[in-house]
Design a protein around this motif. Sequence first.
Motif, PDB file in Angstrom:
ATOM      1  N   UNK A 115      24.512  72.041  33.974  1.00  0.00           N
ATOM      2  CA  UNK A 115      23.306  72.480  33.334  1.00  0.00           C
ATOM      3  C   UNK A 115      22.220  73.348  33.871  1.00  0.00           C
ATOM      4  N   UNK A 116      21.998  74.238  33.385  1.00  0.00           N
ATOM      5  CA  UNK A 116      20.622  75.050  33.926  1.00  0.00           C
ATOM      6  C   UNK A 116      19.703  74.934  32.889  1.00  0.00           C
ATOM      7  N   UNK A 117      18.492  74.775  33.428  1.00  0.00           N
ATOM      8  CA  UNK A 117      17.349  74.672  32.551  1.00  0.00           C
ATOM      9  C   UNK A 117      16.260  75.691  32.908  1.00  0.00           C
ATOM     10  N   UNK A 118      16.155  76.711  31.912  1.00  0.00           N
ATOM     11  CA  UNK A 118      15.114  77.588  32.208  1.00  0.00           C
ATOM     12  C   UNK A 118      13.958  77.414  31.383  1.00  0.00           C
ATOM     13  N   UNK A 177      16.958  73.186  37.510  1.00  0.00           N
ATOM     14  CA  UNK A 177      16.043  73.622  37.081  1.00  0.00           C
ATOM     15  C   UNK A 177      15.632  74.871  37.717  1.00  0.00           C
ATOM     16  N   UNK A 178      15.529  75.686  36.714  1.00  0.00           N
ATOM     17  CA  UNK A 178      15.305  77.221  37.350  1.00  0.00           C
ATOM     18  C   UNK A 178      13.879  77.248  37.506  1.00  0.00           C
ATOM     19  N   UNK A 179      13.249  78.290  38.293  1.00  0.00           N
ATOM     20  CA  UNK A 179      11.887  78.379  38.587  1.00  0.00           C
ATOM     21  C   UNK A 179      10.994  78.385  37.424  1.00  0.00           C
ATOM     22  N   UNK A 206      21.513  71.431  20.448  1.00  0.00           N
ATOM     23  CA  UNK A 206      20.810  72.790  20.768  1.00  0.00           C
ATOM     24  C   UNK A 206      20.918  73.005  22.353  1.00  0.00           C
ATOM     25  N   UNK A 207      22.099  73.878  22.450  1.00  0.00           N
ATOM     26  CA  UNK A 207      22.259  74.326  23.798  1.00  0.00           C
ATOM     27  C   UNK A 207      22.458  75.550  23.691  1.00  0.00           C
ATOM     28  N   UNK A 208      21.858  76.485  24.534  1.00  0.00           N
ATOM     29  CA  UNK A 208      21.730  77.743  24.648  1.00  0.00           C
ATOM     30  C   UNK A 208      22.316  78.617  25.813  1.00  0.00           C
ATOM     31  N   UNK A 221      25.841  75.348  31.067  1.00  0.00           N
ATOM     32  CA  UNK A 221      25.232  75.496  29.707  1.00  0.00           C
ATOM     33  C   UNK A 221      23.648  75.596  30.204  1.00  0.00           C
ATOM     34  N   UNK A 222      23.204  76.641  29.524  1.00  0.00           N
ATOM     35  CA  UNK A 222      21.709  77.238  30.218  1.00  0.00           C
ATOM     36  C   UNK A 222      21.096  76.861  28.891  1.00  0.00           C
TER      37      UNK A 222
END
Lengths: 240, 232
Positions: free
Chosen positions: B84-87, B103-105, B17-19, B66-67
């Motif tokens: 990897x960016x995690x929002x 890790x985004x805000x 599950x990668x978006x 990957x976000x």
Amino acid sequence: MSFLNRIGLGSARVPGTSGAAALRAHVPTTAITPASPSFSPRETRGSNSLKDFLWHLNGLGRGNLLDLGPVWQSTVSFFIERGFKVSTEDVLMGWKQFSQEESDRQRSLPADAERITRAELANVFLETSLQYAPGSFDAVLAWDVLDYLEDDAMKCVAERLRSVVREGGVILAMFHSKRPEQFQRYRILDEKTLEMVPSSSIFPMARVFQNREISDLFSRFHTSKTYLGRDQLREGLFVK
Amino acid sequence: MWRRQEEPKVPPSPQNVVVTPSAATVSSQPSQHSAQPNSPSSSPSNAPQVAPNVTQSASVSKNAVSIVCKGISIRGEVSGDEDLQIDGELSGTVKLAGARVMIGPEGRVAGNIQAREIIVRGTLKGNLRASERILMGSTGRWEGDGSSPRLAIEEGATVRGNLEVAETPEKKPAPAKSEKPAVAVAAPPAVASPATNGGSGSREASVPVTVHAENTANVIGGANGSKTVPVV
């Protein structure tokens, strides 16, 4: 133009700037702040207690330090470069958040429900905060913490600090001899200089410690030294 | 918009599950966690360089990001070698040894992260281990321990935990030659002894003594205060 002005040491001011601002412009604010997004010059302060504090840590090698203020790049870098492992925990902010959440929770309770006292609340707070094994730290930076905590919380935190410092360990704490105009945070710029960062108040100042009260607070420590500045800020150094 | 691949029998797991922002690809291959293209003709070797903010499902490349979008929640382990960016929300371990994790805000992570570079601008509860650096953004809130060769903290960040500088991993000794190194192990830099203590080095003298330096003028002025009083 005076002689001092001619050689560049005078007090000639640029129109529109105060003398203090002109002076601050010559003061290096920080050496290690690569990640700071914005920086305005702030007041600095020479600190004898910091020098003394560092002297006690001299030759320690890989020590453990606990900083009870907010995390600052310059302070963390300062100690990490000296081989320290730095732990940070903003106790004032933690206590504020905890007590606010607890107040909200208690407001939602029915009127006849049993309420927790502030002393009990402080004990509950320490079940999740300052959770370190006894003697874990060689040094603790307490800054403006004990002045601002209410009585019950202050006693609990002071007791916990006594516990987490090892024998021979040292605590550096600040005490105001008069109520300051503004709450401030501290960060270390170099071995003898602190920068005072004006900050929004977390709590109103709870008390002004008398000298005897400070001694009593750390009565089980081997050495207790305080340095009182002209600004009525008392720097305390306590060696366990 | 979700687009499912051909194998619907594979149960959803964190790895698949990668978006990405526009394509919202769901990968069905657990070992390849990142945004995989559907076209079989593309290969990693000739893939174009993808900008850090991926706006379309592109071929796999070293710079692909990957976000995990806002609103997406993942539980489990994430591993691989892409950035990897995690929002959104992620609960579990992240192991991206050669990549960057940001890790985004709005991002929330509960779990340990191991990566080349870790940037925290959101909320994190877990331990960090970076081989290159950790950056705490001004909006970042982190509770846990961290180890990295470099550590950068922006003003306003909140950290509750232990911070430690790790050795850079590339330093491996060459045992082939028996030559002695020019410099042995470098000792940690010593802390300068303050003048107030006279440099006597008598720190072992932990005898109960209370010394108060009252009204000793301004501390800014220099070596005020009191000296340690030796007590026999």
